[in-house]
Design an enzyme around this catalytic site. Structure first.
Site, short mmCIF file in Angstrom:
data_model
loop_
_atom_site.label_atom_id
_atom_site.label_comp_id
_atom_site.label_asym_id
_atom_site.label_seq_id
_atom_site.Cartn_x
_atom_site.Cartn_y
_atom_site.Cartn_z
CE1 TYR A 156 96.34 66.19 52.15
CE2 TYR A 156 97.33 68.26 51.45
CZ TYR A 156 96.27 67.38 51.45
OH TYR A 156 95.14 67.69 50.74
CE LYS A 163 93.60 69.01 47.99
NZ LYS A 163 92.43 68.81 47.13
O1 0WD Z 1 89.86 65.63 55.27
C1 0WD Z 1 89.37 65.60 54.15
N1 0WD Z 1 88.62 64.59 53.77
C2 0WD Z 1 89.61 66.76 53.24
C3 0WD Z 1 89.41 66.64 51.89
C4 0WD Z 1 90.13 68.01 53.84
C5 0WD Z 1 90.32 69.07 52.88
C6 0WD Z 1 90.12 68.90 51.54
N2 0WD Z 1 89.67 67.68 51.06
C7 0WD Z 1 89.50 67.55 49.62
C8 0WD Z 1 90.22 66.41 48.96
O2 0WD Z 1 91.59 66.67 48.79
C9 0WD Z 1 89.47 66.36 47.64
O3 0WD Z 1 89.95 67.39 46.77
O4 0WD Z 1 88.15 67.34 49.33
C10 0WD Z 1 88.04 66.70 48.06
C11 0WD Z 1 87.12 65.51 48.20
O5 0WD Z 1 87.74 64.53 49.01
P1 0WD Z 1 86.94 63.56 50.00
O6 0WD Z 1 85.51 63.83 49.95
O7 0WD Z 1 87.66 63.61 51.28
O8 0WD Z 1 87.30 62.12 49.43
P2 0WD Z 1 86.52 61.07 48.51
O9 0WD Z 1 85.18 60.77 49.03
O10 0WD Z 1 87.48 59.91 48.37
O11 0WD Z 1 86.38 61.81 47.11
C12 0WD Z 1 87.45 62.07 46.24
C13 0WD Z 1 87.10 61.47 44.91
C14 0WD Z 1 87.53 60.06 44.57
O12 0WD Z 1 87.21 59.15 45.42
P3 0WD Z 1 88.12 57.77 45.56
O13 0WD Z 1 87.92 57.45 47.00
O14 0WD Z 1 87.48 56.84 44.58
O15 0WD Z 1 89.57 58.10 45.24
O16 0WD Z 1 87.77 62.05 43.84
C15 0WD Z 1 87.38 61.31 42.70
C16 0WD Z 1 86.95 59.96 43.17
O17 0WD Z 1 85.57 59.86 43.11
N3 0WD Z 1 88.45 61.11 41.75
C17 0WD Z 1 88.25 61.28 40.43
N4 0WD Z 1 87.16 61.66 39.73
C18 0WD Z 1 87.27 61.73 38.40
N5 0WD Z 1 88.40 61.44 37.74
C19 0WD Z 1 89.48 60.98 39.82
C20 0WD Z 1 89.53 61.07 38.41
N6 0WD Z 1 90.64 60.79 37.71
N7 0WD Z 1 90.37 60.62 40.79
C21 0WD Z 1 89.73 60.72 41.96
#
Ligand code: 0WD
Length: 256
Positions: A156, A163
């Protein structure tokens, strides 16, 4: 508990597809009567998020790359035009270069460190500043974090440090915005298979460990995160700010 967000407007940043945690939060908010505004990062993501926005019945879809100040300003202006006010904001955004999540933390590059901090931690500050003027009636800002902020989780790495900064930012923002009736909290979710999670090497083994060792003996489901976010955004969470709420089947309390 129907209609906890009836008449409320929520902005959700971070829906990439229907597996995103932000999507599950959108479902919970919608179920309880909120009107939704979604954002997408850029043209590459637009079509996929447009589909999600339609499924969630969102009233608006706006562009916002959180690394670009002018896009945050444009977002703020667009929101002032309609819906004109916000009651809840969800920041569900993180990014780190893949190579920083595979090597040892010791190898973290300056550029990779700054990139993770900018997108995953500073963006909460920038978003809060952009949306606060729209929350004149008070409201709730919620971000998503992970236990890698306070414990060493293999691979991580730089994201854990980002974080930690994010969780600290939650406390400072809660202090700044509390007098205006705006609450700021984080949900520390258990690991869930999403596009972002796939970037972490050996993610499946983390899922196996949580399912066998967490007190509730199952992996966190997106709907559990959605309902916790709903609690924080609704009036039920009115006394809660500056908090990191673990929604992880209790995994965080365990020693060995
Ligand atoms: O296990 C997990 N999935 C966990 C996620 C456990 C605990 C926390 N999280 C957190 C992540 O660290 C994040 O902060 O939850 C949040 C959402 O993550 P997610 O739902 O797991 O992942 P995802 O569906 O990929 O959403 C994150 C999105 C990006 O998706 P992609 O796959 O395209 O990287 O963050 C957005 C983007 O849509 N993103 C941005 N949006 C605007 N401007 C940018 C940016 N510069 N960069 C990434």
């Amino acid at each position: 508990m129907p209609n906890l967000l009836q008449g409320k407007c929520a902005l959700i940043l971070g829906v990439a597809n229907k597996w995103s945690l932000a999507y599950a939060i959108g479902e919970a908010f919608r179920r309880e009567g909120a009107s939704l505004v979604l954002t997408y990062q850029g043209e590459r993501q637009r079509d996929a998020v447009e589909t999600c926005a339609a499924e969630l019945g969102a009233s608006r879809l706006l562009a916002c790359d959180v690394s670009k100040d002018h896009e945050l300003e444009q977002l703020s202006e667009a929101l002032k035009a309609a819906p004109g006010r916000l009651d809840a904001v969800v920041h569900s955004i993180a990014f780190a270069n893949r190579e920083e999540l595979g090597n040892s933390f010791l190898e973290t590059s300056r550029a990779g460190y700054l990139m993770a901090q900018e997108i995953s931690a500073y963006s909460l500050v920038a978003v809060a500043r952009a949306v606060a003027p729209l929350m004149g009636g008070g409201g709730s800002i919620t971000t998503l974090t992970y236990i890698g902020s306070v414990r060493v989780i293999q691979n991580y790495n730089v994201m854990g440090v980002a974080k930690a900064a994010l969780e600290s930012a939650v406390r400072y923002l809660a202090n700044d915005l509390g007098p205006r009736g705006i609450r700021v909290n984080a949900i520390s979710a258990g690991p869930i298979k999403t596009a972002s999670a796939r970037a972490i090497k050996d993610f499946s083994s983390i899922l196996d460990i949580v399912a066998t060792r967490a007190p509730l003996r199952h992996n966190t489901e997106p709907g559990e995160v959605g309902d916790a976010a709903l609690f924080l955004a609704s009036d039920l969470g009115r006394g809660v700010t500056g908090n990191v709420l673990y929604v992880d089947s209790g995994f965080h309390i365990m020693g060995f």
